[in-house]
Design a protein around this motif. Sequence first.
Motif, PDB file in Angstrom:
ATOM      1  N   UNK A 115       0.861  -1.166   0.000  1.00  0.00           N
ATOM      2  CA  UNK A 115       0.000   0.000   0.000  1.00  0.00           C
ATOM      3  C   UNK A 115       0.902   1.222   0.000  1.00  0.00           C
ATOM      4  N   UNK A 116       0.499   2.286  -0.695  1.00  0.00           N
ATOM      5  CA  UNK A 116       1.406   3.423  -0.861  1.00  0.00           C
ATOM      6  C   UNK A 116       0.810   4.769  -0.469  1.00  0.00           C
ATOM      7  N   UNK A 117      -0.491   4.828  -0.213  1.00  0.00           N
ATOM      8  CA  UNK A 117      -1.107   6.104   0.154  1.00  0.00           C
ATOM      9  C   UNK A 117      -2.476   5.845   0.752  1.00  0.00           C
ATOM     10  N   UNK A 118      -2.961   6.849   1.473  1.00  0.00           N
ATOM     11  CA  UNK A 118      -4.319   6.795   2.028  1.00  0.00           C
ATOM     12  C   UNK A 118      -5.000   8.134   1.797  1.00  0.00           C
ATOM     13  N   UNK A 173      -8.077  10.068   2.976  1.00  0.00           N
ATOM     14  CA  UNK A 173      -9.069  10.047   4.048  1.00  0.00           C
ATOM     15  C   UNK A 173     -10.475  10.452   3.610  1.00  0.00           C
ATOM     16  N   UNK A 174     -10.647  11.505   2.783  1.00  0.00           N
ATOM     17  CA  UNK A 174     -12.009  11.927   2.425  1.00  0.00           C
ATOM     18  C   UNK A 174     -12.841  10.827   1.758  1.00  0.00           C
ATOM     19  N   UNK A 175     -12.190   9.958   0.983  1.00  0.00           N
ATOM     20  CA  UNK A 175     -12.922   8.866   0.333  1.00  0.00           C
ATOM     21  C   UNK A 175     -12.665   7.523   1.009  1.00  0.00           C
ATOM     22  N   UNK A 176     -11.819   7.518   2.039  1.00  0.00           N
ATOM     23  CA  UNK A 176     -11.481   6.304   2.789  1.00  0.00           C
ATOM     24  C   UNK A 176     -10.970   5.208   1.857  1.00  0.00           C
ATOM     25  N   UNK A 177      -9.941   5.558   1.072  1.00  0.00           N
ATOM     26  CA  UNK A 177      -9.354   4.596   0.134  1.00  0.00           C
ATOM     27  C   UNK A 177      -7.840   4.519   0.317  1.00  0.00           C
ATOM     28  N   UNK A 178      -7.332   3.301   0.166  1.00  0.00           N
ATOM     29  CA  UNK A 178      -5.896   3.062   0.134  1.00  0.00           C
ATOM     30  C   UNK A 178      -5.450   2.850  -1.311  1.00  0.00           C
ATOM     31  N   UNK A 179      -4.239   3.328  -1.612  1.00  0.00           N
ATOM     32  CA  UNK A 179      -3.659   3.077  -2.925  1.00  0.00           C
ATOM     33  C   UNK A 179      -2.920   1.753  -2.890  1.00  0.00           C
ATOM     34  N   UNK A 180      -3.400   0.805  -3.674  1.00  0.00           N
ATOM     35  CA  UNK A 180      -2.804  -0.518  -3.788  1.00  0.00           C
ATOM     36  C   UNK A 180      -1.937  -0.570  -5.039  1.00  0.00           C
ATOM     37  N   UNK A 181      -0.624  -0.727  -4.841  1.00  0.00           N
ATOM     38  CA  UNK A 181       0.288  -0.930  -5.971  1.00  0.00           C
ATOM     39  C   UNK A 181       0.363  -2.424  -6.226  1.00  0.00           C
ATOM     40  N   UNK A 182      -0.470  -2.903  -7.117  1.00  0.00           N
ATOM     41  CA  UNK A 182      -0.651  -4.346  -7.322  1.00  0.00           C
ATOM     42  C   UNK A 182       0.494  -4.924  -8.129  1.00  0.00           C
ATOM     43  N   UNK A 183       1.259  -5.825  -7.533  1.00  0.00           N
ATOM     44  CA  UNK A 183       2.444  -6.375  -8.190  1.00  0.00           C
ATOM     45  C   UNK A 183       2.105  -7.378  -9.288  1.00  0.00           C
ATOM     46  N   UNK A 221      -4.726   0.493  -8.078  1.00  0.00           N
ATOM     47  CA  UNK A 221      -6.047   1.045  -7.800  1.00  0.00           C
ATOM     48  C   UNK A 221      -6.137   1.655  -6.401  1.00  0.00           C
ATOM     49  N   UNK A 222      -7.063   2.588  -6.281  1.00  0.00           N
ATOM     50  CA  UNK A 222      -7.508   3.087  -4.987  1.00  0.00           C
ATOM     51  C   UNK A 222      -8.663   2.206  -4.544  1.00  0.00           C
TER      52      UNK A 222
END
Length: 219
Positions: free
Chosen positions: A168-171, A173-183, A190-191
């Motif tokens: 995971x590389x970012x969060x 907060x307003x949309x409550x999403x994590x950035x998934x760097x999918x290997x 995706x967020x």
Amino acid sequence: MAKITNIHFHSADGQKLLQEADEAQTLLIRLFKKQENNTFCGVQSSALLFSAQHFGAKFPDVTSQKDCNLESPPYVEGNMFSYTETSAAMDEAKVDAEGCTMEQVYNLFKQHGRKVKMYHADTLTVDEFRSLASKALSHHDSSWGVIANFDEYDLQQDFTVHGHFSPLAAYHAPTDRFLLLDTWMNTVDVWVKTEDMFAAMKTIDSDTNKYRGFIILES
């Protein structure tokens, strides 16, 4: 199965979320590459966090991270087993044939002398996951980091793959999403809504009969 609404990272909306995110790790995002070996998602995810931590010690200032020199990262998928610490944690031939478990990735970090914690998703709540992961990602120098162990199928990233590791590389907060760097090479980055990410981690790994979860690298 209800449809999950992931937001593609490289879309206009995805880039806007990154610009707005208070918790983001620029170095990790810049270093990110897909795995090359089908079963090395855990190895590649670990290498990415190790190298991001290495460069973060050299470039701790966020303003310098967008254009600093990241050539020759010390840890990459192709050289991880040249380190004796990696071989002490897992057998290369077995990982090549079967992949690895969350416990093995945790041990990999320990063997490399890193401070690390492992969480199985059945031992905590989604709110606790959000708090722990976003705190780690608030370290913009990548001295901390997060690797998720989840089911690709349940996250609707790939309907032929189940157990998987990615950082995971970012969060946002307003949309409550994590950035998934999918290997995984057949997916996009995706967020992901926090509740969807947590649900994909709260799945059973048939190799261990334990729940998947996440690993947090600490400084």
